[in-house]
Design a protein around this motif. Structure first.
Motif, PDB file in Angstrom:
ATOM      1  N   ARG A 110       0.871  -1.309   0.016  1.00 26.57           N
ATOM      2  CA  ARG A 110      -0.065  -0.012   0.011  1.00 26.57           C
ATOM      3  C   ARG A 110       0.995   1.272   0.102  1.00 26.57           C
ATOM      4  N   VAL A 111       0.428   2.406  -0.729  1.00 26.75           N
ATOM      5  CA  VAL A 111       0.985   3.634  -0.818  1.00 26.75           C
ATOM      6  C   VAL A 111       0.014   4.525  -0.287  1.00 26.75           C
ATOM      7  N   ASP A 112       0.360   5.461   0.488  1.00 28.48           N
ATOM      8  CA  ASP A 112      -0.650   6.518   0.857  1.00 28.48           C
ATOM      9  C   ASP A 112      -0.566   7.713   0.093  1.00 28.48           C
ATOM     10  N   ASP A 113       0.503   7.979  -0.714  1.00 32.16           N
ATOM     11  CA  ASP A 113       0.604   9.216  -1.374  1.00 32.16           C
ATOM     12  C   ASP A 113       0.399   8.727  -2.923  1.00 32.16           C
ATOM     13  N   ALA A 114      -0.445   8.895  -3.681  1.00 32.85           N
ATOM     14  CA  ALA A 114      -0.543   8.465  -5.200  1.00 32.85           C
ATOM     15  C   ALA A 114       0.199   9.341  -6.041  1.00 32.85           C
ATOM     16  N   ASP A 115       0.149  10.477  -5.786  1.00 33.40           N
ATOM     17  CA  ASP A 115       0.985  11.428  -6.533  1.00 33.40           C
ATOM     18  C   ASP A 115       2.531  11.002  -6.539  1.00 33.40           C
ATOM     19  N   ALA A 116       2.959  10.871  -5.146  1.00 34.08           N
ATOM     20  CA  ALA A 116       4.337  10.483  -5.019  1.00 34.08           C
ATOM     21  C   ALA A 116       4.716   9.224  -5.774  1.00 34.08           C
ATOM     22  N   ALA A 117       3.819   8.365  -5.883  1.00 31.01           N
ATOM     23  CA  ALA A 117       4.144   6.978  -6.374  1.00 31.01           C
ATOM     24  C   ALA A 117       4.144   7.257  -7.754  1.00 31.01           C
ATOM     25  N   LEU A 118       3.578   8.086  -8.497  1.00 30.94           N
ATOM     26  CA  LEU A 118       3.895   8.136  -9.719  1.00 30.94           C
ATOM     27  C   LEU A 118       5.475   8.073 -10.398  1.00 30.94           C
ATOM     28  N   ALA A 119       6.186   8.707  -9.437  1.00 31.31           N
ATOM     29  CA  ALA A 119       7.440   8.745  -9.931  1.00 31.31           C
ATOM     30  C   ALA A 119       8.119   7.211 -10.112  1.00 31.31           C
ATOM     31  N   ASP A 120       7.509   6.192  -9.468  1.00 33.57           N
ATOM     32  CA  ASP A 120       8.113   5.018  -9.326  1.00 33.57           C
ATOM     33  C   ASP A 120       7.535   4.018 -10.429  1.00 33.57           C
ATOM     34  N   CYS A 121       6.635   4.489 -11.013  1.00 35.40           N
ATOM     35  CA  CYS A 121       5.688   3.450 -11.807  1.00 35.40           C
ATOM     36  C   CYS A 121       5.357   3.750 -13.098  1.00 35.40           C
ATOM     37  N   PRO A 122       5.738   2.975 -14.006  1.00 39.14           N
ATOM     38  CA  PRO A 122       5.620   3.419 -15.329  1.00 39.14           C
ATOM     39  C   PRO A 122       4.369   2.734 -16.086  1.00 39.14           C
ATOM     40  N   LEU A 123       3.638   2.188 -15.241  1.00 39.45           N
ATOM     41  CA  LEU A 123       2.259   1.713 -15.250  1.00 39.45           C
ATOM     42  C   LEU A 123       1.379   2.232 -14.313  1.00 39.45           C
ATOM     43  N   VAL A 124       0.168   2.812 -14.781  1.00 42.44           N
ATOM     44  CA  VAL A 124      -0.744   3.383 -13.795  1.00 42.44           C
ATOM     45  C   VAL A 124      -2.011   3.103 -14.137  1.00 42.44           C
ATOM     46  N   VAL A 125      -2.880   2.862 -13.342  1.00 43.69           N
ATOM     47  CA  VAL A 125      -4.289   2.413 -13.536  1.00 43.69           C
ATOM     48  C   VAL A 125      -5.208   3.443 -12.408  1.00 43.69           C
ATOM     49  N   SER A 126      -6.058   4.312 -12.972  1.00 44.02           N
ATOM     50  CA  SER A 126      -6.859   5.138 -11.992  1.00 44.02           C
ATOM     51  C   SER A 126      -8.280   4.556 -12.306  1.00 44.02           C
ATOM     52  N   SER A 127      -8.750   4.173 -10.997  1.00 45.43           N
ATOM     53  CA  SER A 127     -10.039   3.211 -10.968  1.00 45.43           C
ATOM     54  C   SER A 127     -10.763   3.870  -9.869  1.00 45.43           C
ATOM     55  N   THR A 128     -10.838   5.045  -9.525  1.00 44.71           N
ATOM     56  CA  THR A 128     -11.470   5.579  -8.460  1.00 44.71           C
ATOM     57  C   THR A 128     -13.020   5.931  -8.624  1.00 44.71           C
ATOM     58  N   THR A 129     -13.555   6.217  -7.825  1.00 45.43           N
ATOM     59  CA  THR A 129     -14.965   6.561  -8.058  1.00 45.43           C
ATOM     60  C   THR A 129     -15.319   7.983  -8.753  1.00 45.43           C
ATOM     61  N   ALA A 130     -14.319   8.662  -8.806  1.00 43.00           N
ATOM     62  CA  ALA A 130     -14.329   9.633  -9.731  1.00 43.00           C
ATOM     63  C   ALA A 130     -15.177  10.707  -9.508  1.00 43.00           C
ATOM     64  N   GLN A 131     -15.247  10.783  -8.336  1.00 46.58           N
ATOM     65  CA  GLN A 131     -16.298  12.078  -7.778  1.00 46.58           C
ATOM     66  C   GLN A 131     -15.505  13.319  -7.612  1.00 46.58           C
ATOM     67  N   ALA A 132     -14.103  13.088  -7.525  1.00 45.07           N
ATOM     68  CA  ALA A 132     -13.284  14.252  -7.324  1.00 45.07           C
ATOM     69  C   ALA A 132     -11.942  13.930  -7.833  1.00 45.07           C
ATOM     70  N   VAL A 133     -11.058  14.971  -8.044  1.00 45.41           N
ATOM     71  CA  VAL A 133      -9.879  14.703  -8.421  1.00 45.41           C
ATOM     72  C   VAL A 133      -9.009  14.004  -7.335  1.00 45.41           C
TER      73      VAL A 133
END
Length: 316
Positions: free
Chosen positions: A183-206
């Motif tokens: 688990r990572v608690d800061d998704a923005d920070a984790a972007l730097a380490d991951c060349p594959l990203v899936v965003s699958s939130t409820t999309a009610q807010a950024v």
């Protein structure tokens, strides 16, 4: 003289539907559908419901198979212990009208969405081995984890969610699959380490405000109406300026909330069919470097591909 009613078509429950739709085979079925000129998919009907949800009616057909997907989507259902998506897919013979199958709607929705992302990643990801960051640990997060592990060989997964319990549960599932997951608690920070990203939130807010890596492939699946959003508008504009943006179908022109709220001309973007068919639109749009952002909004054609996949497996 009495006539006997026709036998009821086979009904596949959630487990049987999942077993009939392995992710690599389903991604192949999606690609085959995109090459099939007999496929027709009219615009879906979305009926608002009194409880704040929506009823989706989604038909599609080719020269052999016709389907209608009937599902409801109630975004706050999970908070009350109920699934957000409920319903079924009815599969018909396109030539004689016989009902062939009934498939579990939420299971098909989860698996075909992840299979579409898998196909896009096969075609577009520069570093398909990961690590993979999943933002949003619900049904789609789980489906994408399974699909990318099965179809791309991903072994390292990082999971972010507003709910720590949900993230931890998905980490446990990934670990049972033999993956290195945390688990990572800061998704923005984790972007730097991951060349594959899936965003699958409820999309009610950024949910994401940082820029993906220059070699990143992003599958954004949470926002499938013009009012939903996962990625900050300024990030979407950066991706369009510095990388390649692809939408799943032309229906995204009026449904891709992330891109529409960023003020982008969605109608000018290539679709996954353009990528598969290597059309002039795709050749003009693709870049040799920079991030790739794949925006998925959903389409009844994907459900038709799932039905074709099930029928093909049953005929073997």
């Amino acid at each position: 003289m009495s006539t006997q009613p026709p036998p009821a078509p086979p009904w596949l429950d959630a487990q049987a539907t999942a077993e009939a739709l392995p992710y690599p085979a389903l991604a192949d079925a999606v690609e085959a559908l995109l090459r099939d000129d007999t496929v027709t998919v009219p615009p879906r009907l979305v009926q608002p419901l009194a409880g704040g949800g929506s009823l989706f009616v989604m038909p599609a057909a080719d020269d052999r198979v016709a389907i209608t997907k009937l599902i409801t989507f109630v975004p706050d259902n999970p908070a009350h212990g109920r699934p957000a998506i409920q319903g079924d897919i009815v599969v018909f013979d396109a030539r004689d009208g016989r009902r062939r199958l009934l498939l579990d709607g939420p299971t098909v929705t989860a698996r075909r969405t992840a299979a579409v992302s898998l196909l896009a990643a096969r075609r577009l990801a520069r570093r398909p081995g990961g690590p993979l960051l999943i933002v949003g640990a619900g049904v789609q997060g789980r489906a994408h984890l399974e699909a990318f592990a099965a179809g791309l060989g991903v072994r390292q997964v990082r999971i972010a969610s507003r709910s720590r319990a949900s993230a931890d549960a998905l980490v446990e599932h990934a670990t049972r699959l033999g993956l290195d997951a945390q688990r990572v608690d800061d998704a923005d920070a984790a972007l730097a380490d991951c060349p594959l990203v899936v965003s699958s939130t409820t999309a009610q807010a950024v949910a994401l405000r940082a820029r993906p890596r220059a070699d990143a492939f992003v599958a954004a699946v949470g926002a499938f109406t013009p009012h939903m959003v996962e990625w900050a508008p300024e990030v979407c504009r950066h991706l369009a300026a510095s990388g390649t943006v692809v939408v799943d179908t032309r229906d995204a022109d009026h449904e891709a909330g992330d891109l529409l709220q960023a003020g982008l001309d969605v109608g000018a973007l290539p679709t996954l069919a353009d990528v598969v068919r290597d059309t002039p639109a795709w050749r003009r749009a693709r870049r040799a470097d920079g991030p790739v952002f794949f925006k998925s909004c959903g389409w009844a054609g994907w459900d038709l591909a799932a039905a074709r996949c099930v029928l093909a497996a049953g005929s073997r």
